[in-house]
Design an enzyme around this catalytic site. Structure first.
Site, short mmCIF file in Angstrom:
data_model
loop_
_atom_site.label_atom_id
_atom_site.label_comp_id
_atom_site.label_asym_id
_atom_site.label_seq_id
_atom_site.Cartn_x
_atom_site.Cartn_y
_atom_site.Cartn_z
N GLY A 1 3.28 6.41 7.63
CA GLY A 1 3.82 7.82 7.25
C GLY A 1 4.70 7.64 5.89
N GLU B 1 3.46 1.27 6.44
CA GLU B 1 2.39 1.76 5.42
C GLU B 1 2.82 2.84 5.02
OE1 GLU B 1 0.00 3.39 3.35
OE2 GLU B 1 -0.83 3.71 5.26
N LEU B 2 3.54 3.03 3.63
CA LEU B 2 4.15 4.33 3.44
C LEU B 2 3.17 5.26 2.39
CD1 LEU B 2 7.60 2.85 3.30
CD2 LEU B 2 6.51 3.99 5.19
N CYS C 1 -3.20 8.52 2.31
CA CYS C 1 -2.05 7.70 1.69
C CYS C 1 -2.79 6.93 0.47
CB CYS C 1 -1.47 6.91 2.36
SG CYS C 1 -2.18 5.56 3.60
#
Length: 481
Positions: A228, A250-251, A283
């Site tokens: 996110g 996991e950004l 992303c």
């Protein structure tokens, strides 16, 4: 629909609900429970107790049940795809059904890597005093893993987090995305149908800020696995620090796409256009198009004429539609706001730029300069192509690395030397040569090269190290004469 708390699918303890809205029509599809703090505690209680029996099962038995689940996913892929299309806005066959297929692949792969994640035996006679010992390692599950799922690719990302964790003998408490939780709930129903104990696959729905905080504050959580925004990741890290709970993140990303002067223009344009998937709510999608000035005008012209002008927006269940709505009108409004800011800083809209409810037109911004927010740390999560010109390779790399993010990247050149030098210079977790960085191969380690893009390497080749811990065992003196 109901969430899975305890050993049954149930409502929230106070009866609260959230509406699930079809972003294409604005109509309410269904409701899901708005979990309370009591519900979260009960889910963790259940998972902590259920995990013991699940770990005690043989790996063979656990993977047998998970493989049966993968079979159910393929049997019901059209049903899952329709549900995902309606709650997420993804075109039905091209994207939503494809995502269901990816779940089955990752779950099956998770079973295989779990079966072949071996311990180590240390060599004999290397250290004085241990010549008569046998030293080896085994892998054990962590316990209860909190898996927090984003809205953009819910089933696919869910499969990476849940598949390996369960195969290794962990229990999971899943927080489904607030906007589109229904497909995740359906997958949990199918897990239970396949024989996975309900206790080890708890699934919560409700407000992310509330449920996510309650979940990550619980000291019984052995690890937090989150995909996110960077801002939410920072808050989760604060919660986890209270109990020294490890986390895998996991950004965000603001991935560069570099087209050098000798690059294949046709290929680059195709790769740039191929990122319309999920309305560029991705992303690892390319978000800064760094194009050599000798090719920039032609790149923009061909991107519009050959691709973007042919995109069809509308209801994702319509087979003619290639782009559905964004996840919500609020998300589209945020993209609109970011485009306006970039224009106010001197960029020009050369294509698109208009919003209609949750729909946002494919939009190209020219005249973007390296000092603008969009060229550095403002991640645009929508169908926008900001184009930045450059003259030298050194300038392109400097622009690409001038961001707090470092998830992925892509570059185009016919010179392998240029490609390899640029790939080495980019501060990212992955790089595609003669392709965009907008990919996630299931086998390949995936994660950020800078902290603001995360610390995980979630993939079939690396994930077992994130869902297990190593235990060292020594058989002392067994080889003594």
């Amino acid at each position: 629909m109901k969430m899975l708390v305890g050993n049954e699918f149930t409502d929230a303890s106070d009866g609260g609900v959230l509406n699930v809205v079809n972003p294409a029509t604005g109509q309410v599809i269904d409701t899901v429970p708005a979990a309370t703090r009591e519900d979260v505690k009960r889910a963790v209680d259940t998972a902590a107790e259920g995990q013991k029996a699940w770990e005690a099962m043989t790996l063979r038995e656990r993977t047998k049940r998970l493989k049966r689940f993968a079979e159910l996913v393929m049997e019901r892929r059209l049903e899952l795809g329709e549900m995902l299309a309606k709650e997420s806005g993804k075109p039905y066959m091209a994207e939503a059904v494809w995502e269901a297929d990816s779940v089955a692949y990752v779950i099956e792969g998770s079973c295989e890597v779990a079966k072949h994640f071996y311990g180590k035996t240390m060599p004999f006679g290397t250290e004085p005093g241990y010549d008569h010992d046998i030293q080896f390692t085994i892998h054990e599950p962590l316990g209860v893993i909190a898996c927090i799922i984003p809205f953009n690719f819910p089933p696919a990302i869910w499969s990476f987090k849940v598949g390996a964790a369960l195969a290794a003998g962990n229990a999971v408490v899943v927080k489904a995305p607030s906007y589109n939780p229904m497909t995740i709930l359906k997958l949990h129903e199918m897990l239970v149908e396949a024989g996975v104990p309900a206790a080890v696959v708890q699934c919560l729905t409700g407000s992310g800020s509330k449920v996510g905080n309650w979940l990550t504050e619980d000291g019984r959580i052995a690890s937090v696995n989150f995909t996110g925004s960077t801002q939410t990741g920072i808050q989760i890290a604060r919660n986890a620090a209270e109990h020294l709970t490890p986390y895998q993140f996991e950004l965000g990303g603001n991935d560069p796409f570099i087209l050098f002067g000798d690059g294949d223009l046709a290929l680059a344009v195709k790769e740039a256009a191929d990122q319309c998937r999920n309305n560029r709510q991705c992303c690892t999608g390319s978000k800064r198009f760094i194009i050599h000035n000798s090719l920039k005008e032609e790149f923009i012209r061909r991107l519009i004429e050959e691709y973007l002008s042919k995109e069809v927006q509308g209801d994702p269940m319509d087979p003619r539609v290639t782009m559905g709505p964004m996840i919500s009108e609020r998300a589209a409004q945020e993209v609109e706001k970011q485009v306006r800011l970039t224009v106010s800083q001197g960029a020009r809209i050369v294509y698109g730029g208009k919003r209609n409810g949750a729909f946002f037109e494919p939009t190209i911004l020219d005249g973007v300069t390296p000092d603008m927010d969009i060229a550095r740390d403002m991640e645009v999560f929508g169908p926008v192509w900001p184009v930045i010109g450059f003259d030298t390779a050194e300038e392109a790399i400097e622009i690409a690395n001038n961001s707090n993010y470092g998830l992925g990247g892509g570059l185009f050149s016919r010179d392998i030397g240029t490609c390899m030098k640029a790939a080495k210079a980019l501060k990212t977790g992955h790089v595609a040569i003669n392709g965009s960085g907008n990919f996630r191969a299931a086998e390949l380690p995936f994660g950020g090269g800078k902290r603001m893009s995360g610390n995980s390497r979630e993939s079939l080749s690396a994930v077992m190290e994130e869902v297990t811990q190593s235990k060292s065992i020594v058989l002392r003196y067994v080889l003594e004469p």
